[in-house]
Design a protein around this motif. Structure first.
Motif, PDB file in Angstrom:
ATOM      1  N   ASP A  22      -9.070  16.802   0.288  1.00 11.56           N
ATOM      2  CA  ASP A  22      -8.379  15.427   0.449  1.00 11.56           C
ATOM      3  C   ASP A  22      -9.268  14.504   0.888  1.00 11.56           C
ATOM      4  OD1 ASP A  22      -5.813  16.481  -0.323  1.00 11.56           O
ATOM      5  OD2 ASP A  22      -5.366  16.376   1.898  1.00 11.56           O
ATOM      6  N   LYS A  23     -10.451  14.941   1.678  1.00 10.57           N
ATOM      7  CA  LYS A  23     -11.275  13.820   2.143  1.00 10.57           C
ATOM      8  C   LYS A  23     -12.399  13.565   1.070  1.00 10.57           C
ATOM      9  CE  LYS A  23     -13.724  14.234   6.126  1.00 10.57           C
ATOM     10  NZ  LYS A  23     -13.368  12.897   6.516  1.00 10.57           N
ATOM     11  N   ILE A  24     -12.831  14.563   0.381  1.00 10.43           N
ATOM     12  CA  ILE A  24     -13.542  14.134  -0.810  1.00 10.43           C
ATOM     13  C   ILE A  24     -13.070  13.200  -1.954  1.00 10.43           C
ATOM     14  CG2 ILE A  24     -14.941  15.200  -2.509  1.00 10.43           C
ATOM     15  CD1 ILE A  24     -15.480  17.795  -0.794  1.00 10.43           C
ATOM     16  N   SER A  25     -11.652  13.628  -2.162  1.00 16.22           N
ATOM     17  CA  SER A  25     -11.161  12.790  -3.165  1.00 16.22           C
ATOM     18  C   SER A  25     -10.865  11.543  -2.801  1.00 16.22           C
ATOM     19  CB  SER A  25      -9.751  13.612  -3.472  1.00 16.22           C
ATOM     20  OG  SER A  25      -9.992  14.869  -3.949  1.00 16.22           O
ATOM     21  N   ASP A  26     -10.455  11.286  -1.572  1.00 12.98           N
ATOM     22  CA  ASP A  26     -10.246   9.770  -1.073  1.00 12.98           C
ATOM     23  C   ASP A  26     -11.572   9.094  -0.685  1.00 12.98           C
ATOM     24  OD1 ASP A  26      -7.668   9.320  -1.190  1.00 12.98           O
ATOM     25  OD2 ASP A  26      -7.003  10.165   0.683  1.00 12.98           O
ATOM     26  N   ALA A  27     -12.513   9.694  -0.529  1.00 10.04           N
ATOM     27  CA  ALA A  27     -13.916   9.313  -0.565  1.00 10.04           C
ATOM     28  C   ALA A  27     -14.259   8.562  -1.767  1.00 10.04           C
ATOM     29  CB  ALA A  27     -15.082  10.034   0.117  1.00 10.04           C
ATOM     30  N   LEU A  28     -13.902   9.261  -2.735  1.00  5.48           N
ATOM     31  CA  LEU A  28     -14.107   8.917  -4.109  1.00  5.48           C
ATOM     32  C   LEU A  28     -13.476   7.632  -4.483  1.00  5.48           C
ATOM     33  CD1 LEU A  28     -14.862  12.076  -5.862  1.00  5.48           C
ATOM     34  CD2 LEU A  28     -16.292  10.344  -5.957  1.00  5.48           C
ATOM     35  N   VAL A  29     -12.118   7.699  -4.102  1.00  3.29           N
ATOM     36  CA  VAL A  29     -11.265   6.603  -4.195  1.00  3.29           C
ATOM     37  C   VAL A  29     -11.805   5.110  -3.368  1.00  3.29           C
ATOM     38  CG1 VAL A  29      -9.051   5.529  -3.700  1.00  3.29           C
ATOM     39  CG2 VAL A  29      -9.234   7.786  -4.548  1.00  3.29           C
ATOM     40  N   ASP A  30     -12.369   5.659  -2.274  1.00  6.26           N
ATOM     41  CA  ASP A  30     -13.161   4.371  -1.558  1.00  6.26           C
ATOM     42  C   ASP A  30     -14.333   3.890  -2.356  1.00  6.26           C
ATOM     43  OD1 ASP A  30     -11.508   4.094   0.691  1.00  6.26           O
ATOM     44  OD2 ASP A  30     -12.677   5.736   2.119  1.00  6.26           O
ATOM     45  N   HIS A  31     -15.228   4.666  -2.574  1.00  4.94           N
ATOM     46  CA  HIS A  31     -16.213   4.266  -3.696  1.00  4.94           C
ATOM     47  C   HIS A  31     -15.956   3.377  -4.649  1.00  4.94           C
ATOM     48  CE1 HIS A  31     -18.669   6.673  -0.570  1.00  4.94           C
ATOM     49  NE2 HIS A  31     -19.705   6.140  -1.164  1.00  4.94           N
ATOM     50  N   VAL A  32     -15.135   3.882  -5.598  1.00  2.00           N
ATOM     51  CA  VAL A  32     -14.576   3.456  -6.652  1.00  2.00           C
ATOM     52  C   VAL A  32     -13.973   1.832  -6.460  1.00  2.00           C
ATOM     53  CG1 VAL A  32     -13.171   3.383  -8.728  1.00  2.00           C
ATOM     54  CG2 VAL A  32     -14.366   5.334  -8.101  1.00  2.00           C
ATOM     55  N   LEU A  33     -13.074   1.848  -5.483  1.00  6.13           N
ATOM     56  CA  LEU A  33     -12.305   0.765  -5.157  1.00  6.13           C
ATOM     57  C   LEU A  33     -12.988  -0.505  -4.581  1.00  6.13           C
ATOM     58  CD1 LEU A  33      -8.769   1.775  -4.204  1.00  6.13           C
ATOM     59  CD2 LEU A  33      -9.605   1.073  -6.305  1.00  6.13           C
TER      60      LEU A  33
END
Length: 394
Positions: A22-33
């Motif tokens: 979950d952390k890795i997936s949401d870290a990518l959401v953070d970087h993209v947004l």
């Protein structure tokens, strides 16, 4: 649910394999947004032994270094040595730039145009709030989160050396007339390195004295006098994390929401941009339920929203107060419909969900991936604001 019962909820440390994904997936959401707030992104991870597999679909102007983001999230979770660690784990990726960016920032839209931006997915969502804790969360899940948060903190600052990042908690609370009266049991399981604690009794004593008891004293005063505390009840663990069991994004939705004390959607929250109604709608339903309780209209409130593909307005909305309401549920529902706009564009505009990683800084969504996505007093979350409670009283 009966009036008198014992209810149990659990939580996981940030190094548990499912939470790590979950952390890795949401870290990518953070970087993209953070690079492009209008981008769409869907990131899913699976981890086992020494391998991380990551599938990312996104569109927009963002170009994240996927492997670097993943390794940094693994490092921050505590995997810096052993058989699975940030520097040496294998990362396999499947990247596809096929998602189209959002056509327009919802905050610039005229509300009259919200109907032009319907839901793109079908989903039924639940938001819940109660007056058991200052966070408007059920006591069992609030305590379970607090315990693993403290465990992570003491492991990270070296107070409890030798602990692996993988751990979990489980808290059982006794209720009478639907009110918590006693913390019955706390079970805490933490993995240790082979060169860590040589004495299991010492581990149990340290974790009870430094983790469990301080949390109970602070967050459940008067309810923990007869609490049974179980630390590593099945003995000493010499392995944990991805070396012991696999992980997957989105597998712990109950921990992310209400600890199964209330219903929750089967749709994962982590790994997707908030343009997905299954994420944004979950936050909107939580805000609505919280405002009902904050307004004094009920002690317990569950708000259900259903969306259909191509429909802007919810195709279903219901309210359940479990006999704790000061008004009929139908009247509360009517007031919610008057005070809240549940169309997807309205939710995104009101809560500013696309812009949070840029305006509040990273990590934002990554920080939500552990310790729950509702009732977080350590984060500034727009869906935890209850300013609309006043409108519900009128």
């Amino acid at each position: 649910m009966a009036d008198d019962f014992i209810f149990t909820s659990g939580s996981l440390t940030q190094g548990h394999p499912d939470k790590l994904c979950d952390k890795i997936s949401d870290a990518l959401v953070d970087h993209v947004l953070a690079e492009d707030p209008l981008a769409q992104v869907n990131a899913e991870c699976a981890v086992a032994t020494g391998i991380l597999f990551l599938a990312l679909r996104f569109g927009g102007s963002a170009s994240p270094d996927v492997a670097a983001v993943a390794r940094e999230a693994i490092r921050k979770a505590g995997y810096t040595r052993g058989g699975f660690q940030a520097r040496s784990c294998s990362i396999m990726t499947s990247l596809a730039e096929v998602e189209q960016p959002a056509p327009q920032d919802e905050r610039t839209l005229d509300p009259a145009d919200y109907d032009e931006f319907p839901a793109q997915h079908q989903v039924t969502l639940f938001g819940f709030a109660c007056d058991q804790t200052p966070e408007f969360l059920p006591l069992p899940v609030a305590l379970a989160h607090a315990i693993v948060r403290r465990l992570d903190s003491l492991r990270g600052d070296g107070t409890l050396p030798g602990l692996m990042p993988d751990g979990q908690s489980q808290v059982s609370v006794e209720y009478r007339e639907r009110r918590p009266v006693r913390v019955a049991t706390v079970a805490l399981v933490s993995s240790v390195w082979p060169e860590g604690y040589g004495d299991l009794a010492a581990l149990r004593r340290d974790l009870e004295d430094r983790v469990v008891r301080p949390v109970l004293a602070e967050q459940a005063p008067g309810l923990a006098g007869e609490t049974q505390v179980l630390v590593n009840p099945h003995g000493r663990l010499r392995q944990g994390g991805p070396e012991l069991h696999a992980g997957l994004t989105g597998r712990k939705t109950a921990i992310d929401t209400y600890g199964e004390y209330a219903r929750h959607s089967g749709a994962a929250l982590s790994g997707k941009d908030p343009g997905r109604i299954d994420r944004a709608g979950a936050y909107a339903a939580r805000q609505a339920a919280r405002c009902v309780v904050a307004a004094g209209l009920a002690r317990d409130c569950e708000v259900q929203l259903s969306y259909g593909i191509g429909q802007a307005r919810p195709i279903g909305l219901d309210v359940e107060t479990f006999g704790t309401g000061t008004l009929p549920d139908e009247e509360i529902k009517r007031r919610l419909l008057d005070a809240f706009d549940f169309r997807p564009a309205a939710i995104l505009a009101r809560l500013g969900l696309r812009h949070l990683p840029r305006e509040q800084g990273r990590p934002f969504y990554e920080a939500l991936a552990t310790y729950g996505q509702m009732g977080r007093g350590d984060l500034v979350l727009p869906w935890e604001e209850d300013g609309l409670a006043g409108a519900l009283r009128d």
